[in-house]
Motif scaffolding. Sequence first.
Motif, PDB file in Angstrom:
ATOM      1  N   GLU A  74      46.785  43.079  37.450  1.00  0.00           N
ATOM      2  CA  GLU A  74      46.902  41.958  37.410  1.00  0.00           C
ATOM      3  C   GLU A  74      46.709  40.692  36.644  1.00  0.00           C
ATOM      4  N   THR A  75      45.587  40.099  36.972  1.00  0.00           N
ATOM      5  CA  THR A  75      45.250  39.257  36.672  1.00  0.00           C
ATOM      6  C   THR A  75      44.661  39.386  34.691  1.00  0.00           C
ATOM      7  N   LEU A  76      44.703  39.729  34.637  1.00  0.00           N
ATOM      8  CA  LEU A  76      43.523  40.553  33.657  1.00  0.00           C
ATOM      9  C   LEU A  76      45.064  40.671  32.578  1.00  0.00           C
ATOM     10  N   LYS A  77      46.037  41.162  33.021  1.00  0.00           N
ATOM     11  CA  LYS A  77      48.087  40.781  32.215  1.00  0.00           C
ATOM     12  C   LYS A  77      48.076  39.645  32.221  1.00  0.00           C
ATOM     13  N   LYS A  78      47.841  39.163  33.351  1.00  0.00           N
ATOM     14  CA  LYS A  78      48.205  36.819  33.032  1.00  0.00           C
ATOM     15  C   LYS A  78      47.353  36.355  32.407  1.00  0.00           C
ATOM     16  N   ILE A  79      46.504  36.692  32.456  1.00  0.00           N
ATOM     17  CA  ILE A  79      45.256  36.018  31.912  1.00  0.00           C
ATOM     18  C   ILE A  79      45.582  36.425  29.639  1.00  0.00           C
ATOM     19  N   ILE A 108      42.956  45.472  45.658  1.00  0.00           N
ATOM     20  CA  ILE A 108      41.688  44.960  44.630  1.00  0.00           C
ATOM     21  C   ILE A 108      42.019  45.568  42.871  1.00  0.00           C
ATOM     22  N   TRP A 109      42.256  46.943  43.017  1.00  0.00           N
ATOM     23  CA  TRP A 109      42.224  47.926  41.753  1.00  0.00           C
ATOM     24  C   TRP A 109      44.200  46.322  41.099  1.00  0.00           C
ATOM     25  N   ASN A 110      45.162  46.408  42.067  1.00  0.00           N
ATOM     26  CA  ASN A 110      46.018  45.700  41.849  1.00  0.00           C
ATOM     27  C   ASN A 110      45.741  44.270  41.077  1.00  0.00           C
ATOM     28  N   LEU A 111      45.004  43.620  41.924  1.00  0.00           N
ATOM     29  CA  LEU A 111      44.613  42.122  41.282  1.00  0.00           C
ATOM     30  C   LEU A 111      43.526  42.422  40.698  1.00  0.00           C
ATOM     31  N   LEU A 112      42.656  43.182  39.705  1.00  0.00           N
ATOM     32  CA  LEU A 112      42.317  42.934  38.924  1.00  0.00           C
ATOM     33  C   LEU A 112      42.929  43.401  37.305  1.00  0.00           C
ATOM     34  N   VAL A 166      36.600  49.270  32.839  1.00  0.00           N
ATOM     35  CA  VAL A 166      34.722  48.858  32.268  1.00  0.00           C
ATOM     36  C   VAL A 166      34.533  47.208  33.083  1.00  0.00           C
ATOM     37  N   ILE A 167      33.628  47.011  33.481  1.00  0.00           N
ATOM     38  CA  ILE A 167      33.259  46.060  34.193  1.00  0.00           C
ATOM     39  C   ILE A 167      31.975  45.061  34.043  1.00  0.00           C
ATOM     40  N   GLY A 168      30.847  45.773  33.532  1.00  0.00           N
ATOM     41  CA  GLY A 168      29.479  46.083  33.171  1.00  0.00           C
ATOM     42  C   GLY A 168      29.006  47.212  32.679  1.00  0.00           C
ATOM     43  N   GLU A 169      27.488  46.496  31.924  1.00  0.00           N
ATOM     44  CA  GLU A 169      27.415  48.240  31.037  1.00  0.00           C
ATOM     45  C   GLU A 169      25.496  47.423  31.506  1.00  0.00           C
ATOM     46  N   LYS A 170      24.436  47.960  31.245  1.00  0.00           N
ATOM     47  CA  LYS A 170      23.642  47.947  31.064  1.00  0.00           C
ATOM     48  C   LYS A 170      22.375  49.427  30.387  1.00  0.00           C
ATOM     49  N   GLU A 171      21.888  48.507  29.147  1.00  0.00           N
ATOM     50  CA  GLU A 171      21.124  49.501  28.713  1.00  0.00           C
ATOM     51  C   GLU A 171      20.228  50.347  29.331  1.00  0.00           C
ATOM     52  N   LEU A 172      19.973  52.230  29.278  1.00  0.00           N
ATOM     53  CA  LEU A 172      19.134  52.361  29.692  1.00  0.00           C
ATOM     54  C   LEU A 172      18.790  53.358  28.941  1.00  0.00           C
ATOM     55  N   GLY A 173      16.997  53.281  29.013  1.00  0.00           N
ATOM     56  CA  GLY A 173      16.357  53.649  27.813  1.00  0.00           C
ATOM     57  C   GLY A 173      16.920  53.739  26.103  1.00  0.00           C
ATOM     58  N   GLU A 174      16.424  54.861  25.549  1.00  0.00           N
ATOM     59  CA  GLU A 174      16.779  54.462  23.679  1.00  0.00           C
ATOM     60  C   GLU A 174      18.062  54.455  23.251  1.00  0.00           C
ATOM     61  N   ILE A 185      35.961  36.966  35.749  1.00  0.00           N
ATOM     62  CA  ILE A 185      36.232  37.539  36.705  1.00  0.00           C
ATOM     63  C   ILE A 185      35.783  39.207  36.734  1.00  0.00           C
ATOM     64  N   SER A 186      35.372  39.591  35.199  1.00  0.00           N
ATOM     65  CA  SER A 186      34.874  41.284  35.886  1.00  0.00           C
ATOM     66  C   SER A 186      33.280  41.258  36.678  1.00  0.00           C
ATOM     67  N   ASP A 187      32.416  39.383  36.020  1.00  0.00           N
ATOM     68  CA  ASP A 187      30.932  39.576  36.524  1.00  0.00           C
ATOM     69  C   ASP A 187      30.895  39.389  38.152  1.00  0.00           C
ATOM     70  N   ILE A 188      32.133  38.536  38.499  1.00  0.00           N
ATOM     71  CA  ILE A 188      32.086  38.291  39.807  1.00  0.00           C
ATOM     72  C   ILE A 188      32.659  39.834  40.860  1.00  0.00           C
ATOM     73  N   LEU A 189      33.261  40.139  40.506  1.00  0.00           N
ATOM     74  CA  LEU A 189      33.894  41.710  40.695  1.00  0.00           C
ATOM     75  C   LEU A 189      32.895  42.196  41.164  1.00  0.00           C
ATOM     76  N   ASN A 190      31.505  42.597  39.777  1.00  0.00           N
ATOM     77  CA  ASN A 190      31.013  43.848  39.405  1.00  0.00           C
ATOM     78  C   ASN A 190      29.777  42.720  41.118  1.00  0.00           C
TER      79      ASN A 190
END
Length: 245
Positions: free
Chosen positions: A120-125, A114-118, A12-20, A97-102
């Motif tokens: 791997e980076t989260l695991k390193k962080i 790109i999937w592996n990069l994401l 999950v790299i982002g979210e936005k509310e819709l409706g109620e 990094i999630s926002d940049i990817l998005n």
Amino acid sequence: MLHETIKTKAVVIGEKELGEDDKLFYLYTKKFGKIEVLGKAIRKPQAKLKGGLQILNLINLEFVKGKNFNIVTDAILKEDFSEIKENPKLFRMALYISDILNKLVNGEEKDEEIWNLLLETLKKIKKNKPGSEWLFVRYFEWVLFSFLGFEPELYYCIECEKKINEGKIFFSAKDGGLIDAEHIQNKEKRGKEISRDIIKILRLIIHKDENILEKLKINNYQKEELKKITKYYLYYIIQEKVFVI
């Protein structure tokens, strides 16, 4: 009418509310690249999918294609990266990094690099190696640039095509690479001066030589210069101002 259930791993790299009660989630997936899925009634207290569909969660996703949106039917949590979320500094880096990817990836297109990069980076962080976390962020950005077709020329002058040797060097976002002082005309509009040390660091990053990169001794001045060059190039690529960490 029955709809085929589609399954894939996703972050999950982002979210936005819709409706109620609904939310639109932006996910980067192993099988389809970036996709958007609708979580119907997910903002209600009793929503069953709420636990899985949290920012940065690695999940086994199930969804069906609806008329206007992909509809989530299941989200089984695989990894919540709690070590990151419990550390404000690391959480801010991971959100960045999630926002940049998005922002940089548009449309569905499978890309396992790109999937592996994401992941791997989260695991390193997540490992939280003191003093090197910020470098994982820079690594993610520039390798992502490369995967998306924005890899800059870091060896030869893009004007004369000769190897960069002496004198001042400039980095041009518009032209996608280095220009020697002899061929730079309007410095402010054409590019930003870049040091040889930063060029060497970027070469290591682009070549994905992360093991050597982690062993480098990078001072605060170099760290700040690399950040400024990254911000300059990122702004050109996405055409909007971004707060670079």
